[in-house]
Design a protein around this motif. Structure first.
Motif, mmCIF file in Angstrom:
data_model
loop_
_atom_site.group_PDB
_atom_site.id
_atom_site.type_symbol
_atom_site.label_atom_id
_atom_site.label_comp_id
_atom_site.label_asym_id
_atom_site.label_seq_id
_atom_site.Cartn_x
_atom_site.Cartn_y
_atom_site.Cartn_z
ATOM 1 N N LEU A 36 0.829 -1.201 0.000
ATOM 2 C CA LEU A 36 0.000 0.000 0.000
ATOM 3 C C LEU A 36 0.867 1.256 0.000
ATOM 4 O O LEU A 36 0.561 2.238 -0.705
ATOM 5 N N GLU A 37 1.958 1.238 0.755
ATOM 6 C CA GLU A 37 2.858 2.401 0.778
ATOM 7 C C GLU A 37 3.477 2.637 -0.606
ATOM 8 O O GLU A 37 3.567 3.779 -1.075
ATOM 9 N N GLU A 38 3.875 1.568 -1.269
ATOM 10 C CA GLU A 38 4.446 1.685 -2.618
ATOM 11 C C GLU A 38 3.398 2.143 -3.626
ATOM 12 O O GLU A 38 3.682 2.952 -4.521
ATOM 13 N N PHE A 39 2.188 1.636 -3.477
ATOM 14 C CA PHE A 39 1.123 1.976 -4.412
ATOM 15 C C PHE A 39 0.737 3.445 -4.311
ATOM 16 O O PHE A 39 0.386 4.072 -5.319
ATOM 17 N N GLU A 40 0.816 4.012 -3.125
ATOM 18 C CA GLU A 40 0.526 5.435 -2.962
ATOM 19 C C GLU A 40 1.457 6.276 -3.836
ATOM 20 O O GLU A 40 1.044 7.318 -4.373
ATOM 21 N N GLU A 41 2.698 5.838 -3.991
ATOM 22 C CA GLU A 41 3.641 6.568 -4.832
ATOM 23 C C GLU A 41 3.248 6.470 -6.302
ATOM 24 O O GLU A 41 3.490 7.405 -7.084
ATOM 25 N N VAL A 42 2.627 5.368 -6.686
ATOM 26 C CA VAL A 42 2.199 5.169 -8.069
ATOM 27 C C VAL A 42 0.968 6.009 -8.385
ATOM 28 O O VAL A 42 0.872 6.652 -9.437
ATOM 29 N N LEU A 43 0.003 6.007 -7.483
ATOM 30 C CA LEU A 43 -1.265 6.664 -7.777
ATOM 31 C C LEU A 43 -1.212 8.179 -7.625
ATOM 32 O O LEU A 43 -2.006 8.898 -8.259
ATOM 33 N N ALA A 44 -0.301 8.678 -6.793
ATOM 34 C CA ALA A 44 -0.280 10.111 -6.478
ATOM 35 C C ALA A 44 -0.197 11.018 -7.714
ATOM 36 O O ALA A 44 -1.001 11.947 -7.855
ATOM 37 N N PRO A 45 0.763 10.802 -8.641
ATOM 38 C CA PRO A 45 0.854 11.721 -9.788
ATOM 39 C C PRO A 45 -0.348 11.630 -10.720
ATOM 40 O O PRO A 45 -0.738 12.627 -11.330
ATOM 41 N N VAL A 46 -0.942 10.447 -10.839
ATOM 42 C CA VAL A 46 -2.111 10.290 -11.711
ATOM 43 C C VAL A 46 -3.298 11.041 -11.131
ATOM 44 O O VAL A 46 -4.008 11.781 -11.837
ATOM 45 N N VAL A 47 -3.531 10.872 -9.835
ATOM 46 C CA VAL A 47 -4.642 11.575 -9.187
ATOM 47 C C VAL A 47 -4.416 13.084 -9.232
ATOM 48 O O VAL A 47 -5.366 13.862 -9.432
ATOM 49 N N VAL A 90 -4.675 4.588 -13.441
ATOM 50 C CA VAL A 90 -3.917 4.066 -12.306
ATOM 51 C C VAL A 90 -3.850 2.564 -12.493
ATOM 52 O O VAL A 90 -4.878 1.880 -12.466
ATOM 53 N N ARG A 91 -2.639 2.067 -12.708
ATOM 54 C CA ARG A 91 -2.466 0.635 -12.936
ATOM 55 C C ARG A 91 -2.321 -0.097 -11.603
ATOM 56 O O ARG A 91 -1.432 0.210 -10.803
ATOM 57 N N LEU A 92 -3.211 -1.050 -11.383
ATOM 58 C CA LEU A 92 -3.135 -1.901 -10.205
ATOM 59 C C LEU A 92 -2.139 -3.022 -10.442
ATOM 60 O O LEU A 92 -2.054 -3.546 -11.560
ATOM 61 N N PRO A 93 -1.407 -3.425 -9.420
ATOM 62 C CA PRO A 93 -0.526 -4.582 -9.593
ATOM 63 C C PRO A 93 -1.356 -5.850 -9.762
ATOM 64 O O PRO A 93 -2.478 -5.947 -9.248
ATOM 65 N N GLY A 94 -0.839 -6.795 -10.487
ATOM 66 C CA GLY A 94 -1.529 -8.073 -10.608
ATOM 67 C C GLY A 94 -1.473 -8.807 -9.272
ATOM 68 O O GLY A 94 -0.394 -9.044 -8.733
ATOM 69 N N LEU A 95 -2.634 -9.109 -8.725
ATOM 70 C CA LEU A 95 -2.704 -9.716 -7.401
ATOM 71 C C LEU A 95 -3.567 -10.965 -7.423
ATOM 72 O O LEU A 95 -4.579 -11.016 -8.128
ATOM 73 N N ALA A 96 -3.166 -11.956 -6.621
ATOM 74 C CA ALA A 96 -3.999 -13.147 -6.486
ATOM 75 C C ALA A 96 -5.206 -12.868 -5.603
ATOM 76 O O ALA A 96 -6.247 -13.505 -5.736
ATOM 77 N N SER A 97 -5.097 -11.898 -4.698
ATOM 78 C CA SER A 97 -6.147 -11.625 -3.719
ATOM 79 C C SER A 97 -7.088 -10.529 -4.188
ATOM 80 O O SER A 97 -6.681 -9.376 -4.352
ATOM 81 N N ARG A 98 -8.345 -10.892 -4.395
ATOM 82 C CA ARG A 98 -9.371 -9.921 -4.733
ATOM 83 C C ARG A 98 -9.532 -8.909 -3.589
ATOM 84 O O ARG A 98 -9.785 -7.719 -3.810
ATOM 85 N N ALA A 99 -9.384 -9.379 -2.361
ATOM 86 C CA ALA A 99 -9.584 -8.528 -1.194
ATOM 87 C C ALA A 99 -8.516 -7.443 -1.106
ATOM 88 O O ALA A 99 -8.827 -6.267 -0.880
#
Length: 340
Positions: free
Chosen positions: A179-190, A290-299
């Protein structure tokens, strides 16, 4: 700022560590023999953001073959709403939503369960079984409380599927760092979407399955935090005419299926669009991705989706000169007394 809450941005910053604590706490509670019953036909009840969160466990249990469903507390018609249910789970972060309390009363204590954040709470006291998130500090427009509820509902769903606590906890391993890493990805797009969208007159959020819950939570946040009239719709419903009102609007489209073509068509017609997807979709023109990482967990994916709409609400509020913690209306009948 209402008493007992913390600032929205502070709550978001604390979110990754808080979710780690919540997962450990739920694993400990559900690992206690007899802490929560087995059930094959659960019904989940909630209102507001809690109702939005219920799309996730219903999706997870449906994928596992369980006929789970969610109902909107406060809009329950007279009659056998809970017929056939062997568990009615009320969800309220404060544990004081009167509509959800009424739903448990209608269901009967013998099959009533509760998931709350606040300890103790009237909702937990009204149920035969309850689990809690551990009184995590939350913002008035819920952030940590909402994503913590997603964690709790997932772990309850896994419990009903027959997972042991160790396996359920393992699903959330590494989420803090992710989640901490993803915040860095989504911030410039938002930030880019906000630069183009500060003056929008309305917003549509679109998704299906568990992502419909994210859409509902996102629409509520934009109304609460950025004061943008917003609506959430299921993807197929949106295609059947609802999208025709596009114009000076923001469109947040969440998903990897029909949502991809939908996002493209909206953007190519000149409408500001934010796609939240793991599909190989490229930004172009009015389309931001915003590209989501490929994850096995839907949750876990649902928590990441939620992080996007949380940040979008905060950035739009700032661009519109609004103080997040200053709500316009203070309704005195949305929470019952805290006494038990």
């Amino acid at each position: 700022m209402p008493e007992g809450t913390i600032p929205y941005r502070q709550a978001r910053a604390a979110q990754p560590a808080a979710l780690e604590r919540v997962a450990r706490r739920l694993a400990a509670q559900l690992g206690t023999p007899g802490a929560f019953p087995a059930a094959c036909r659960p019904v989940f009840a909630g209102i507001g953001a809690s109702h939005a969160a219920l799309a996730l466990p219903v999706t997870l249990l449906g994928e596992a073959g369980y006929p789970a469903r969610r109902v909107l507390a406060g809009d329950l018609t007279p009659g056998p709403v809970f017929d056939g249910a062997d568990l009615v789970l009320g969800v309220s972060q404060s544990g004081r939503s009167p509509e959800t309390l009424a739903a448990l009363e209608a269901a009967g204590r013998e099959r009533a369960g509760a998931l709350v954040n606040a300890v103790p709470s009237p909702l937990a006291a009204a149920a035969s079984w309850s689990v809690d998130l551990g009184d995590e500090p939350d913002s008035y427009a819920s952030t940590v409380g909402y994503t913590g509820t997603l964690v709790g509902l997932t772990m309850l769903a896994r419990h009903l599927e027959g997972w042991d606590s160790a396996r359920a906890l393992a699903e959330w391993a590494g989420t803090r760092e992710l989640l901490e890493e993803f915040e860095e990805v989504l911030a410039p797009v938002v930030a880019e979407v906000t630069a183009h969208g500060a003056g929008v007159v309305a917003a549509d959020f679109v998704g299906s399955g568990a992502s419909l819950g994210t859409a509902e939570a996102g629409a509520l946040l934009l109304r609460e935090v950025a004061r943008v009239p917003s609506t959430a719709l299921a993807t197929r419903t949106y295609l059947h005419g609802a999208m025709e009102s596009a114009g000076r609007t923001l469109h947040v489209v969440i998903g990897d299926g029909r949502e991809v073509a939908l996002a493209r068509s909206l953007a190519r017609a000149g409408h500001l669009t934010l796609a939240v997807t793991a599909a190989p979709l490229a930004a172009e023109g009015a389309l931001h991705v915003v590209r989501l990482p490929g994850l096995a967990s839907r949750a876990v994916r649902t928590v990441l989706e939620t992080a996007v709409v949380q940040r979008l609400a905060a950035e739009l509020a700032g661009a519109r000169g609004l103080v997040i913690e200053e709500f316009v209306f203070d309704n005195d009948d949305t929470k019952t007394a805290a006494t038990i």
